[in-house]
Scaffold this motif. Structure first.
Motif, short mmCIF file in Angstrom:
data_model
loop_
_atom_site.label_atom_id
_atom_site.label_comp_id
_atom_site.label_asym_id
_atom_site.label_seq_id
_atom_site.Cartn_x
_atom_site.Cartn_y
_atom_site.Cartn_z
N ASP A 1 30.31 6.37 -22.76
CA ASP A 1 30.91 5.53 -23.80
C ASP A 1 30.38 4.10 -23.74
O ASP A 1 30.04 3.51 -24.77
CB ASP A 1 32.44 5.55 -23.69
N ALA A 2 30.29 3.57 -22.51
CA ALA A 2 29.74 2.23 -22.34
C ALA A 2 28.28 2.21 -22.80
O ALA A 2 27.82 1.26 -23.43
CB ALA A 2 29.83 1.79 -20.89
N ARG B 1 24.63 11.11 -30.10
CA ARG B 1 25.40 9.87 -30.26
C ARG B 1 24.62 8.64 -29.80
O ARG B 1 25.00 7.52 -30.08
CB ARG B 1 26.69 9.94 -29.44
N VAL C 1 26.79 4.14 -25.06
CA VAL C 1 26.67 4.20 -26.52
C VAL C 1 26.86 2.81 -27.12
O VAL C 1 26.10 2.37 -27.98
CB VAL C 1 27.70 5.20 -27.13
N SER C 2 27.86 2.09 -26.59
CA SER C 2 28.13 0.76 -27.11
C SER C 2 26.97 -0.21 -26.83
O SER C 2 26.53 -0.97 -27.69
CB SER C 2 29.46 0.26 -26.55
N LEU C 3 26.44 -0.15 -25.60
CA LEU C 3 25.30 -0.99 -25.23
C LEU C 3 24.08 -0.67 -26.09
O LEU C 3 23.40 -1.57 -26.60
CB LEU C 3 24.92 -0.73 -23.77
N ASN D 1 24.00 0.71 -28.99
CA ASN D 1 24.22 0.26 -30.36
C ASN D 1 23.91 -1.22 -30.51
O ASN D 1 23.27 -1.64 -31.48
CB ASN D 1 25.66 0.54 -30.81
N GLN D 2 24.37 -2.01 -29.54
CA GLN D 2 24.09 -3.46 -29.60
C GLN D 2 22.59 -3.74 -29.55
O GLN D 2 22.08 -4.56 -30.30
CB GLN D 2 24.76 -4.18 -28.43
#
Ligand code: C2E
Ligand code: MG
Ligand code: MG
Ligand code: MG
Length: 279
Positions: free
Chosen positions: A161-162, A194, A164-166, A168-169
């Protein structure tokens, strides 16, 4: 104790030494010294489009010229630096050095190349990774599109989850991401869709024995097809022979990197290689 070990003791770099604080301190000091004294350099291994043979970029690979030991392989010191945290300043040094070099190369007309930098798991999960990278790009006036980050399956699967967020950024800032050594780690294909990554690098261990080895050939083909159906590019690592290149090309692999095309080159030699290729 350090004296008793001798300056050229091979154990100096053995992972086992991590159990002993003296040796740990010694290694830490020697990595600090390496950074402070400028013992690190970066070599660049050319990457080519497999169909046209055109140079598309390079992977940046750190080199350590130890004053007594000569060249020390990153396979020896990166895992230790990862363990003791020195990978963070070393990794920042690599990013800055590569961006400084990209700026110089852009000024001599090498504007269409993309440079890949390896990020170990600890680097990937470091605080403010995105901000640090953006600052370095700004400092050297390098567009994000000129930089690619190579991460491993382990880096993302540890905390998907972390990750995916990284990712994306990083993606939103225009940086592209490659999964290095694909197929060698623990990965969940479900997460792959994802992850906003753009490339899979087929590990050298699967490339080495193709097309003779049916298992490795099947794995290479599967990775290429998986990537294709997910809209990702593939880079084959460690391509050494024409037969391997042909097989990968026939199977629809996009790019290659390996001794067949070029070994990693020091910066000056890479520049000559790239300027020649651009003609
Ligand atoms: P990697 O990222 O998978 O890099 C590819 C390695 O395969 C390089 O080894 C390269 O020299 C080697 N290689 C490429 N083509 C061929 C070939 O045709 N045949 C053979 N036998 N080898 C080939 P190198 O430079 O020794 O680096 C080893 C590993 O150290 C890298 O594997 C990467 O995981 C790590 N590394 C290197 N530089 C850095 C860095 O700046 N930061 C971090 N975090 N890790 C790095
Ligand atoms: Mg790599
Ligand atoms: Mg690799
Ligand atoms: Mg590899």
């Amino acid at each position: 104790h350090a004296k008793a070990m001798g300056r050229n003791n091979f154990q100096f770099f053995s992972p086992e030494m991590n159990r002993f604080s003296n040796e740990r301190l010694l290694l830490e000091n020697s990595l600090h010294r390496a950074l402070a004294q400028g013992e690190f350099t970066v070599h660049y291994q050319p990457q080519a489009d497999i169909a046209s043979g055109r140079l598309v970029g390079a992977e940046a690979l750190i080199r350590w010229h130890h004053p007594e030991r000569g060249m020390v392989s990153p396979l020896q010191f990166i895992p230790l630096a990862e363990e003791n945290g020195m990978i963070l300043p070393i990794g920042t040094w690599v990013l800055r050095e590569v961006c400084r070099q990209i700026k110089v190369w852009r000024e001599v007309g090498l504007t269409d190349l993309r440079f890949a930098v390896n990020l170990s798991p600890r680097q990937f999960h470091q605080e403010n990774l995105v901000g640090n990278i953006i600052d370095i790009l700004r400092e050297f006036d390098v567009p994000a599109s000129a930089l690619e980050l190579e991460i491993t399956e382990g880096s993302v699967m540890e905390n998907p989850d972390a990750a995916v967020s990284l990712l994306n950024q990083l993606n939103q800032h225009g940086l592209s991401i490659a999964i290095d050594d694909f197929g060698t780690g623990y990965s969940s294909l479900g997460y792959l869709k994802r992850f906003p990554v753009s490339k899979l690098k087929i590990d050298r261990s699967f490339v080495m024995d193709i097309p003779g080895d049916p298992d490795d050939s099947a794995i290479a083909i599967a990775v290429i097809q998986l990537a294709r159906s997910l809209g990702l590019k593939t880079v084959a690592e460690g391509v050494e022979t024409t037969v391997q290149r042909q097989f990968l090309s026939d199977q629809g692999c996009d790019m290659l990197q390996g001794y067949w095309y070029s070994k990693p080159l020091d910066a000056a030699t890479f520049e000559a290689f790239a300027l020649h290729a651009a003609r």
